[in-house]
Design a protein around this motif. Structure first.
Motif: not given
Length: 371
Positions: A283-295
């Motif tokens: 989950i932390n790796g998913f939340l730290q992706t650039p696309s997810c942070t922008r979303a």
């Protein structure tokens, strides 16, 4: 599926089945089953039978369902080293009674397959009334899916082909039909744990599909339902593959930002501590992706912020508890080791000190003559 094949299924009685099996045993004609169990053969049989909008003759349907029922039911004839293999004659069943019992199971499964195919291939099924969840056809199909794994596997392929067909997309039953198809996928995953990976694969294919005949807003709304079905698979135990897929989709930029936010909200609403370390890392790796942070920045809301904050606090508390448990375990181990060292040291001192040694028992010998 040759209609003139003598070994094909025939509507005989139990006596005629017994006679035919005895005749096959004498003529050494009962074939091995293992070639039908090859994955490619099973997929080919299932895909050809469960193709929507395609009509076969009755004899071809009988032959195809009979082959699929034999491949998934019979157990007594196999390769060398498998159950029921007879080295003297590998092409025969080793026990006629087992063959008769298996033939009954084959016929029951064949009847269920024919009933499911009748529902799937009917023109009335791909309608607003037919695709309603409470319709008689859908209710019966759900029962068959829950009871028979081969029908469940075929229904998954049928669902994917129906969704990708342009005739279904242009029809008025598209919105209602997609919700019912997703519910069928849920039934497959809940009833048969070994088919959860296949259910997830079908969901990913539906999520990646782009129906041209449907408006983008409607497609986006339906894709949120697909995300919900993935969350249900995670609740059933299929967790890490879903997180990995969403992470890869976010990195590739192949998924809409609203779907990313919907996934984050749904997963954090359902997740309850204590979490496994793999889940936290995923989950932390998913939340730290650039696309997810922008979303997340583009669609900030109090609910989303509160869920993310509570998840991080729970992870920190859990990490502290684990560190405290490790310290306690280390202290217990150290206490035990010091106690053992003290005990061994005291024992060595006793052995070295002659005064502390226990006196040996002496025996006084009396001369024989005195006795």
């Amino acid at each position: 599926a040759d209609a003139n094949n003598e070994d094909g299924p025939k509507p005989d009685t139990e006596k005629s089945d017994t006679k035919s099996l005895v005749k096959r045993k004498k003529n050494k004609r009962l074939p091995p089953i293992w070639p039908l169990r090859l994955p490619r053969v099973l997929v080919l049989l299932t895909r050809q039978l469960f193709q929507p909008f395609k009509r076969y003759t009755e004899q071809i349907m009988l032959n195809g369902t009979y082959l699929l029922a034999c491949a998934t039911t019979r157990k007594s004839v196999g390769r060398s080293g498998e159950e029921g293999y007879d080295e003297s004659n590998p092409n025969m069943n080793t026990d006629l009674h087992i063959a008769l019992a298996e033939e009954k199971l084959v016929k029951k499964l064949q009847e269920a397959l024919l009933e499911a195919l009748k529902i799937c291939n009917s023109d009335e099924t791909i309608t607003i009334a037919g695709l309603h969840r409470e319709s008689p056809g859908m209710k019966q199909l759900m029962k068959l899916i829950k009871k028979h794994p081969p029908i469940s596997a075929g229904a998954l392929l049928w669902i994917r082909d129906v969704y990708q067909d342009s005739r279904f997309q242009r029809g008025s039953c598209f919105t209602i039909g997609v919700k019912t198809l997703l519910y069928l996928i849920r039934c497959c995953g809940r009833s048969h744990p070994l088919q959860r990976s296949q259910s997830f694969l079908i969901l990913t294919q539906l999520l990646a599909a782009k129906p041209e005949a449907v408006s983008p807003t409607k497609v986006l709304e339906l894709k949120k339902y697909m995300i919900d079905e993935m969350i249900i698979l995670m609740q059933l135990g299929y967790v890490l593959p879903v997180i990995d897929f969403m992470k890869r989709s976010a990195v590739a930029g192949s998924i809409d930002h609203s779907l990313l936010r919907h996934f984050v909200i749904r997963i954090l609403q359902c997740a309850v501590p204590p979490f496994s370390q793999d889940f936290i890392d995923g989950i932390n790796g998913f939340l730290q992706t650039p696309s997810c942070t922008r979303a997340l920045r583009a669609g900030q809301s109090p609910v989303l912020q509160r869920l993310i904050q509570s998840f991080r606090v729970a992870c920190i508390d859990q990490q502290k508890k684990r560190e405290d448990e490790k310290r306690k375990m280390k202290s217990r181990i150290n206490i035990k080791e010091t106690a053992k060292e003290k005990e061994s040291h005291s024992n060595s001192k006793k052995n070295d000190d002659p005064s502390s040694a226990t006196p040996k028992e002496t025996i006084r010998l009396v001369p024989f003559s005195t006795v």
